[in-house]
Write a protein that holds these residues in place. Structure first.
Motif, PDB file in Angstrom:
ATOM      1  N   GLN A 251      44.502  86.099  90.083  1.00 44.87           N
ATOM      2  CA  GLN A 251      45.381  85.486  89.136  1.00 44.87           C
ATOM      3  C   GLN A 251      46.708  85.587  89.432  1.00 44.87           C
ATOM      4  O   GLN A 251      47.262  86.563  89.920  1.00 44.87           O
ATOM      5  CB  GLN A 251      45.011  86.264  87.583  1.00 44.87           C
ATOM      6  N   ILE A 252      47.322  84.577  88.884  1.00 49.70           N
ATOM      7  CA  ILE A 252      48.812  84.588  88.848  1.00 49.70           C
ATOM      8  C   ILE A 252      49.279  85.659  87.972  1.00 49.70           C
ATOM      9  O   ILE A 252      48.804  85.581  86.624  1.00 49.70           O
ATOM     10  CB  ILE A 252      49.440  83.264  88.447  1.00 49.70           C
ATOM     11  N   PRO A 253      50.355  86.406  88.054  1.00 48.20           N
ATOM     12  CA  PRO A 253      50.588  87.540  87.126  1.00 48.20           C
ATOM     13  C   PRO A 253      51.676  87.039  86.262  1.00 48.20           C
ATOM     14  O   PRO A 253      52.148  85.973  86.173  1.00 48.20           O
ATOM     15  CB  PRO A 253      51.350  88.411  88.241  1.00 48.20           C
ATOM     16  N   PRO A 254      51.518  87.953  85.075  1.00 43.41           N
ATOM     17  CA  PRO A 254      52.443  87.527  84.008  1.00 43.41           C
ATOM     18  C   PRO A 254      53.898  87.703  84.230  1.00 43.41           C
ATOM     19  O   PRO A 254      54.072  88.388  85.537  1.00 43.41           O
ATOM     20  CB  PRO A 254      52.006  88.558  82.950  1.00 43.41           C
ATOM     21  N   ILE A 255      54.666  87.260  83.976  1.00 44.63           N
ATOM     22  CA  ILE A 255      56.185  87.253  84.405  1.00 44.63           C
ATOM     23  C   ILE A 255      56.892  87.873  82.983  1.00 44.63           C
ATOM     24  O   ILE A 255      56.853  87.370  81.723  1.00 44.63           O
ATOM     25  CB  ILE A 255      56.659  85.952  84.501  1.00 44.63           C
ATOM     26  N   LEU A 256      57.931  88.820  83.393  1.00 46.34           N
ATOM     27  CA  LEU A 256      58.886  89.221  82.411  1.00 46.34           C
ATOM     28  C   LEU A 256      60.424  88.583  82.890  1.00 46.34           C
ATOM     29  O   LEU A 256      60.646  88.932  83.981  1.00 46.34           O
ATOM     30  CB  LEU A 256      58.751  90.684  82.359  1.00 46.34           C
ATOM     31  N   ILE A 257      60.798  87.892  81.991  1.00 47.27           N
ATOM     32  CA  ILE A 257      62.345  87.248  82.208  1.00 47.27           C
ATOM     33  C   ILE A 257      63.261  88.520  81.687  1.00 47.27           C
ATOM     34  O   ILE A 257      62.993  88.751  80.494  1.00 47.27           O
ATOM     35  CB  ILE A 257      62.508  86.124  81.681  1.00 47.27           C
ATOM     36  N   VAL A 258      63.971  89.126  82.552  1.00 52.15           N
ATOM     37  CA  VAL A 258      65.201  89.832  81.850  1.00 52.15           C
ATOM     38  C   VAL A 258      66.564  89.214  82.181  1.00 52.15           C
ATOM     39  O   VAL A 258      66.966  88.871  83.338  1.00 52.15           O
ATOM     40  CB  VAL A 258      65.267  91.247  82.746  1.00 52.15           C
ATOM     41  N   ALA A 259      67.051  88.773  80.911  1.00 53.48           N
ATOM     42  CA  ALA A 259      68.540  88.073  80.976  1.00 53.48           C
ATOM     43  C   ALA A 259      69.620  89.268  81.456  1.00 53.48           C
ATOM     44  O   ALA A 259      69.613  90.387  80.900  1.00 53.48           O
ATOM     45  CB  ALA A 259      68.782  87.747  79.613  1.00 53.48           C
ATOM     46  N   PRO A 260      70.325  88.980  82.261  1.00 52.56           N
ATOM     47  CA  PRO A 260      71.214  89.956  82.896  1.00 52.56           C
ATOM     48  C   PRO A 260      72.587  90.094  81.871  1.00 52.56           C
ATOM     49  O   PRO A 260      72.753  89.285  81.237  1.00 52.56           O
ATOM     50  CB  PRO A 260      71.861  89.369  84.140  1.00 52.56           C
TER      51      PRO A 260
END
Length: 212
Positions: free
Chosen positions: A126-135
């Protein structure tokens, strides 16, 4: 053991402000995150792919390989299976040679997300989940890096909000690092050691929730 990829730039690489040196693994936020998660019996390995100067989709005219969308699909393929990809990019989109704003950087982030999801992983994986961290936003850049970031404060205004919108539209998880840490007073762009520690610990709960 589950694997987490951190895909970022010098802020996550652990560049020590005003130097060309790097914080030790246990001092930079990806290391803090791994150690804390394993202390809580999560059994994870955090794989760092953090390149100084990396943009979302733009090239650096002076250094090759800084377009973050190039080679990313193969990186995902190489490391599969992954339980999570954490993306923390954006600040370098506002270097002085680029005339970008928050909206344009967010479109670059959307390309990064799509590239991860279109990676040619092995069948059944499976394609993994993604966590976006805004800098956190840079302010008053100083020292040797100051010429690179002339005007960045104005150009990056509203970045966290723009990234949050893209993350929501794409069904990604989101965290605003600027809500808990600030850039160093010494160079205005990178994170001091204490801020790495804070960010790593703040992300423990976020990542733990995703891994469940």
């Amino acid at each position: 053991m589950r694997h987490i990829l951190v895909y970022g730039d010098s802020m996550s690489w652990g560049l020590i402000p005003t130097t060309r040196k790097r914080l030790n693994f246990e001092e930079r936020w990806p290391g803090v995150l791994e150690i804390a998660l394993n202390s809580a019996d999560k059994h994870v390995r955090v794989v760092e792919d953090c390149l100084n100067g990396r943009r979302t989709v733009w090239e650096d005219p002076f250094k090759p390989g800084r377009n973050g969308s190039q080679g990313l699909a193969q990186r995902i393929e190489t490391l599969t299976p992954l339980s999570l990809v954490v993306v923390m990019l954006g600040v370098n989109d506002f270097q002085s040679m680029h005339q970008n704003n928050a909206w344009l950087s967010a479109q670059g982030l959307a390309v990064i997300i799509n590239t991860i999801r279109q990676a040619p992983v092995e069948p059944g994986m499976q394609i993994p989940p993604i966590l976006i961290v805004a800098p956190p936003m840079p302010y008053d850049p100083k020292g040797m890096i100051a010429p690179k970031f002339v005007g960045c404060e104005e150009k990056c205004e509203g970045l966290a909000e723009a990234y949050k919108e893209v993350a929501a539209a794409a069904g990604c998880h989101f965290f605003d690092a600027g809500s808990v840490v600030t850039c160093s007073e010494y160079d205005g762009v990178h994170l001091d050691a204490d801020q790495h520690l804070i960010l790593g610990w703040e992300l423990v709960g976020v990542v733990s929730s995703i891994l469940k």
